[in-house]
Design a protein around this motif. Structure first.
Motif, mmCIF file in Angstrom:
data_model
loop_
_atom_site.group_PDB
_atom_site.id
_atom_site.type_symbol
_atom_site.label_atom_id
_atom_site.label_comp_id
_atom_site.label_asym_id
_atom_site.label_seq_id
_atom_site.Cartn_x
_atom_site.Cartn_y
_atom_site.Cartn_z
ATOM 1 N N THR A 194 0.829 -1.205 0.000
ATOM 2 C CA THR A 194 0.000 0.000 0.000
ATOM 3 C C THR A 194 0.861 1.251 0.000
ATOM 4 N N LEU A 195 1.912 1.251 0.799
ATOM 5 C CA LEU A 195 2.783 2.427 0.854
ATOM 6 C C LEU A 195 3.510 2.633 -0.472
ATOM 7 N N LEU A 196 3.893 1.557 -1.124
ATOM 8 C CA LEU A 196 4.541 1.697 -2.434
ATOM 9 C C LEU A 196 3.584 2.305 -3.458
ATOM 10 N N GLU A 197 2.294 1.976 -3.341
ATOM 11 C CA GLU A 197 1.292 2.536 -4.266
ATOM 12 C C GLU A 197 1.055 4.021 -4.019
ATOM 13 N N HIS A 198 1.402 4.497 -2.818
ATOM 14 C CA HIS A 198 1.126 5.894 -2.455
ATOM 15 C C HIS A 198 2.412 6.634 -2.085
ATOM 16 N N GLU A 199 3.477 6.298 -2.765
ATOM 17 C CA GLU A 199 4.786 6.869 -2.438
ATOM 18 C C GLU A 199 4.794 8.382 -2.602
ATOM 19 N N GLY A 200 5.431 9.075 -1.659
ATOM 20 C CA GLY A 200 5.499 10.526 -1.689
ATOM 21 C C GLY A 200 6.638 11.046 -2.532
ATOM 22 N N PRO A 201 6.744 12.374 -2.665
ATOM 23 C CA PRO A 201 7.740 12.986 -3.553
ATOM 24 C C PRO A 201 9.157 13.031 -2.992
ATOM 25 N N THR A 202 9.318 12.910 -1.670
ATOM 26 C CA THR A 202 10.645 13.055 -1.079
ATOM 27 C C THR A 202 11.404 11.730 -1.129
ATOM 28 N N PRO A 203 12.607 11.722 -1.710
ATOM 29 C CA PRO A 203 13.388 10.470 -1.770
ATOM 30 C C PRO A 203 13.661 9.929 -0.366
ATOM 31 N N SER A 204 13.719 8.602 -0.254
ATOM 32 C CA SER A 204 13.957 7.975 1.039
ATOM 33 C C SER A 204 15.037 6.908 0.916
ATOM 34 N N LYS A 205 15.986 6.943 1.861
ATOM 35 C CA LYS A 205 17.044 5.937 1.867
ATOM 36 C C LYS A 205 16.504 4.545 2.157
ATOM 37 N N SER A 206 15.374 4.484 2.877
ATOM 38 C CA SER A 206 14.842 3.181 3.248
ATOM 39 C C SER A 206 14.438 2.363 2.025
ATOM 40 N N LYS A 207 14.055 3.026 0.930
ATOM 41 C CA LYS A 207 13.677 2.279 -0.257
ATOM 42 C C LYS A 207 14.888 1.597 -0.867
ATOM 43 N N GLU A 208 16.025 2.296 -0.835
ATOM 44 C CA GLU A 208 17.251 1.703 -1.361
ATOM 45 C C GLU A 208 17.727 0.561 -0.471
ATOM 46 N N LEU A 209 17.579 0.740 0.844
ATOM 47 C CA LEU A 209 18.145 -0.228 1.784
ATOM 48 C C LEU A 209 17.251 -1.437 2.002
ATOM 49 N N ILE A 210 15.942 -1.217 2.199
ATOM 50 C CA ILE A 210 15.061 -2.326 2.555
ATOM 51 C C ILE A 210 13.818 -2.417 1.678
ATOM 52 N N GLY A 211 13.712 -1.552 0.685
ATOM 53 C CA GLY A 211 12.603 -1.652 -0.255
ATOM 54 C C GLY A 211 11.318 -0.968 0.171
ATOM 55 N N TRP A 212 11.323 -0.312 1.339
ATOM 56 C CA TRP A 212 10.133 0.412 1.807
ATOM 57 C C TRP A 212 10.243 1.875 1.380
ATOM 58 N N PRO A 213 9.145 2.481 0.915
ATOM 59 C CA PRO A 213 9.178 3.916 0.614
ATOM 60 C C PRO A 213 9.198 4.721 1.905
ATOM 61 N N GLY A 214 9.366 6.026 1.784
ATOM 62 C CA GLY A 214 9.303 6.876 2.964
ATOM 63 C C GLY A 214 7.969 6.727 3.660
ATOM 64 N N VAL A 215 8.000 6.332 4.937
ATOM 65 C CA VAL A 215 6.779 5.968 5.653
ATOM 66 C C VAL A 215 5.864 7.161 5.866
ATOM 67 N N SER A 216 6.421 8.294 6.267
ATOM 68 C CA SER A 216 5.559 9.408 6.674
ATOM 69 C C SER A 216 4.717 9.927 5.503
ATOM 70 N N GLU A 217 5.339 10.194 4.359
ATOM 71 C CA GLU A 217 4.570 10.724 3.233
ATOM 72 C C GLU A 217 3.610 9.680 2.664
#
Length: 332
Positions: free
Chosen positions: A280-303
């Motif tokens: 669900t979070l990947l479907e609603h990913e926000g505009p701010t880049p997040s290191k967590s996506k590179e490291l563990i595949g999760w988008p930025g949680v807050s946005e």
């Protein structure tokens, strides 16, 4: 009211109720309790006063009524939930003949004088579990026996409360709560109108209690404190036209749903917590880049959680950070 945690796949999940109920929240149909009566023997009035003092600011009204043989019958229908400061057997014998409809009957939670146990005996999903959880802040162990909670899962009624929504078709929750137990409730689709929808009796329909609120999306490092979350949320809201009264719930990721500081902050502010899964979070990913996506595949949680949770699914405030501990975004 105490906060709950919801595992959400899209946004609105399931909750409970049909018609009636005495809950004062418009159309909430009894998923939550707002008006409480503490029924107490005279010798236990000091404990009743302690409960009222501790829980008073969480409910619209808490009255203390001295027990007599017809006290429940006399006040039946006036309150969302009775707290029986007495043995469970007394409460059961004195109310059994009054019980008629699970959607309209008041909830009942009994507690002993030493505040050791808080036991919902009727209306667990309609206020009694909620009251038992609040009594837990005074040291009582909430002995909840509703199937989903007993299995360590959150029933659809509790999910509805966490998201500040109410259930339109209460009878459906029999089947959707069974799906919760079987872990196959599935994703929840958001439908924006105008639209006509035909549903079966195994589909629970939720409706938001407010139309113009906001959602706090939040992430954090492990072990972030309650104070850090609260301060971060305050600073974020100050940059918008919203305040805490406008917040529908706090959104986060399922991998963060057990963060103690987050849950404590939400409980102190009387906010529900909705945990979104990775897809669900990947479907609603926000505009701010997040290191967590590179490291563990999760988008930025807050946005992502702020977007996923908002009625309009758009950001009001992009991600900001607090003390390298908590990140916050605001969605609507």
């Amino acid at each position: 009211m105490s906060s709950g945690t919801e595992n959400a796949d899209t946004t609105d999940d399931s909750g409970s109720d049909s018609g009636g109920g005495h809950c004062s929240t418009a159309d909430s149909d009894g998923e939550v309790a707002e008006e409480i009566a503490i029924i107490s023997f005279g010798r236990k009035m000091d404990t009743a006063e302690e409960i009222k003092a501790e829980l008073g600011d969480r409910y619209e009204a808490i009255d203390i009524i001295e027990y007599h043989g017809d006290v429940f019958e006399e006040h039946w229908g006036e309150y969302d939930c009775f707290i029986g400061l007495m043995a469970s057997g007394i409460a059961m014998r004195k109310t059994a003949h009054l019980l008629d409809d699970k959607w309209e009957d008041p909830a009942i939670c009994v507690v002993d004088e030493e505040l050791t146990w808080a036991i919902p005996i009727t209306g667990g999903h309609h206020g009694a579990n909620q009251v038992a959880q609040d009594l837990a802040t005074m040291g009582a162990v909430p002995a909840m026996t509703t199937a989903s909670e007993a299995a360590g899962k959150q029933g659809v009624e509790s999910r509805a409360k966490a998201m500040d929504t109410h259930v339109v078709n209460g009878d459906s929750t029999v089947k959707t709560n069974l799906a919760v137990l079987d872990e196959n409730l599935g994703p929840v689709a958001r439908l924006e109108g105008p639209k006509a929808v035909l549903v079966g009796d195994d589909v629970t329909v939720l409706k938001r209690n407010t139309d113009d609120g906001c959602v706090i999306g939040t992430g954090s490092v492990s072990g972030a404190s309650k104070e850090s979350f609260i301060t971060a949320w305050e600073e974020a809201l100050e940059r918008t036209d919203y305040d805490f009264d406008d917040v529908e719930f706090v959104g986060t990721a399922t991998r963060k749903e057990d963060e103690e500081g987050l849950l404590e902050a939400a409980q102190e502010l009387d906010l529900g917590v909705v945990a979104f899964d990775k897809e669900t979070l990947l479907e609603h990913e926000g505009p701010t880049p997040s290191k967590s996506k590179e490291l563990i595949g999760w988008p930025g949680v807050s946005e992502a959680s702020a977007i996923a949770g908002g009625a309009e699914q758009e950001l009001v405030l992009e991600k900001i950070g607090y003390e390298n501990e908590v990140t916050v975004a605001i969605g609507r």
